[in-house]
Design a protein around this motif. Structure first.
Motif, PDB file in Angstrom:
ATOM      1  N   THR A  79       0.867  -1.203  -0.177  1.00 57.72           N
ATOM      2  CA  THR A  79       0.062  -0.026   0.170  1.00 57.72           C
ATOM      3  C   THR A  79       0.940   1.337  -0.034  1.00 57.72           C
ATOM      4  O   THR A  79       0.508   2.347  -0.639  1.00 57.72           O
ATOM      5  CB  THR A  79      -0.915   0.228   1.210  1.00 57.72           C
ATOM      6  N   ALA A  80       1.914   1.132   0.993  1.00 55.06           N
ATOM      7  CA  ALA A  80       3.056   2.520   0.906  1.00 55.06           C
ATOM      8  C   ALA A  80       3.553   2.398  -0.518  1.00 55.06           C
ATOM      9  O   ALA A  80       3.664   3.717  -0.845  1.00 55.06           O
ATOM     10  CB  ALA A  80       3.711   2.276   1.941  1.00 55.06           C
ATOM     11  N   ILE A  81       3.839   1.395  -1.128  1.00 56.85           N
ATOM     12  CA  ILE A  81       4.616   1.408  -2.321  1.00 56.85           C
ATOM     13  C   ILE A  81       3.698   2.155  -3.450  1.00 56.85           C
ATOM     14  O   ILE A  81       4.004   3.093  -4.121  1.00 56.85           O
ATOM     15  CB  ILE A  81       5.078   0.201  -2.871  1.00 56.85           C
ATOM     16  N   LEU A  82       2.425   1.750  -3.029  1.00 59.61           N
ATOM     17  CA  LEU A  82       1.398   2.483  -4.410  1.00 59.61           C
ATOM     18  C   LEU A  82       1.337   4.093  -4.180  1.00 59.61           C
ATOM     19  O   LEU A  82       1.469   4.568  -5.094  1.00 59.61           O
ATOM     20  CB  LEU A  82      -0.043   1.528  -4.272  1.00 59.61           C
ATOM     21  N   GLU A  83       0.937   4.315  -2.982  1.00 55.95           N
ATOM     22  CA  GLU A  83       0.814   5.520  -2.504  1.00 55.95           C
ATOM     23  C   GLU A  83       2.065   6.442  -2.821  1.00 55.95           C
ATOM     24  O   GLU A  83       1.948   7.591  -3.453  1.00 55.95           O
ATOM     25  CB  GLU A  83       0.143   5.797  -1.040  1.00 55.95           C
ATOM     26  N   ASN A  84       3.108   6.006  -2.216  1.00 55.54           N
ATOM     27  CA  ASN A  84       4.345   6.779  -2.399  1.00 55.54           C
ATOM     28  C   ASN A  84       4.955   6.987  -3.857  1.00 55.54           C
ATOM     29  O   ASN A  84       5.146   8.163  -4.156  1.00 55.54           O
ATOM     30  CB  ASN A  84       5.558   6.390  -1.594  1.00 55.54           C
ATOM     31  N   ILE A 103       0.871  -0.461 -11.479  1.00 54.70           N
ATOM     32  CA  ILE A 103       1.106  -0.203 -12.963  1.00 54.70           C
ATOM     33  C   ILE A 103       0.263   0.457 -13.556  1.00 54.70           C
ATOM     34  O   ILE A 103       0.254   1.276 -14.420  1.00 54.70           O
ATOM     35  CB  ILE A 103       1.441  -1.443 -13.454  1.00 54.70           C
ATOM     36  N   ASP A 104      -1.261   0.302 -13.239  1.00 52.24           N
ATOM     37  CA  ASP A 104      -2.165   0.749 -13.747  1.00 52.24           C
ATOM     38  C   ASP A 104      -2.466   2.149 -13.424  1.00 52.24           C
ATOM     39  O   ASP A 104      -2.797   3.109 -14.168  1.00 52.24           O
ATOM     40  CB  ASP A 104      -3.632   0.099 -13.403  1.00 52.24           C
ATOM     41  N   GLY A 105      -2.046   2.609 -12.245  1.00 48.82           N
ATOM     42  CA  GLY A 105      -2.173   3.831 -11.759  1.00 48.82           C
ATOM     43  C   GLY A 105      -1.394   4.740 -12.573  1.00 48.82           C
ATOM     44  O   GLY A 105      -1.421   6.127 -12.895  1.00 48.82           O
TER      45      GLY A 105
END
Length: 278
Positions: free
Chosen positions: A190-195, A230-232
């Protein structure tokens, strides 16, 4: 004079003696944290907090219950949030509360023995019950608030660790590298996605290389979040190249029905760097 007021005055007048008696009887060799402190300033502050406790607690016998707890709550928060007490094991803090409780019961017996006026058995029992209930409540609140503070510290530390574990290394021509190493749990994913999304936006990254070479194990939830990343990135206009997808991760992705058709992949980072789009 009212007996409750007399008891309050009796205890209040002995506040200093209670503190000194408590500290002198403190077994420093068996204690830890703030109770084992040797420096004069820490000892001074420890005694001060203990003395303040007696000033508050003596009011137990002259205030309504709700008002008493409202007033002593300030002291409870001060102790539970105090850095020295946060570094002291909770069982040591609870032990000292119990020792002070014994002090109070002894002083209460002294008051009853030396008070000229007749004190009924019922009143004596009500005082003792009130003291024990107050100590129980205060001990619980201190332990609860201390736990909250420690949990907050852990969450902040985890946030910092997650931030450090998602380094975005800027390359030439608005490119960047995101090297991921070690196991990735749901919180870290989750942190990887947000950061990463935020950093790519802030640093105006056009092309991101996600290196999974050092990632050995992910569960289905984590794999899903990586590909959500990746989609984001695609949605904010960042081209993605995924490097070093291990067979286990690829298998999980296939099981999830993740489409690789729009994702560039290479086996190694050196191959990615050798491509003509770098």
């Amino acid at each position: 004079m009212d007996l409750n007021r007399s008891l309050h005055d009796f205890l209040l007048n002995r506040s200093f003696a209670l503190t000194e008696e408590w500290y002198e009887s403190l077994d420093k060799s068996e204690s830890s944290g703030v109770y084992a402190a040797q420096d004069a300033e820490t000892v001074k502050q420890l005694k001060k907090k203990n003395y303040e406790f007696h000033r508050y607690l003596s009011q137990l016998f002259i205030l309504e219950t709700e008002e008493f707890y409202q007033q002593i709550n300030e002291w409870i928060l001060k102790i539970a949030r105090d850095p020295d007490h946060l570094e002291t094991p909770t069982h040591d803090i609870m032990r000292e509360f119990m020792r002070v409780r014994e002090q109070y019961l002894d002083f209460l017996n002294d008051f009853i023995t030396h008070e000229d006026k007749h004190i009924s058995r019922d009143l004596e029992e009500s005082w003792k019950r009130k003291l024990i209930e107050a100590f129980d409540q205060i001990m619980f609140q201190v332990a609860e608030e201390k736990s909250t503070q420690l949990n907050n510290q852990i969450e902040k530390q985890k946030s910092v660790i997650n931030e450090l574990s998602t380094p975005l290394i800027q390359l030439a021509n608005d490119r960047a590298l995101l090297p991921l190493v070690g196991n990735i749990d749901t919180d870290r994913a989750t942190a990887i996605l947000e950061n990463t999304l935020q950093k790519c936006t802030d640093q105006e990254i056009d092309h991101l290389f996600i290196d999974l070479t050092g990632v050995y194990l992910v569960d289905t939830m984590v794999a899903h979040q990586i590909f959500q990343l990746i989609d984001g990135l695609r949605l904010i206009g960042v081209v993605t190249t995924v490097v070093g997808i291990r067979p286990e991760i690829a298998q999980t992705a296939v099981q999830l029905g993740i489409n690789f058709s729009q994702v560039k992949t290479t086996a190694t980072l050196s191959q990615a760097m050798a491509k003509e789009y770098i």
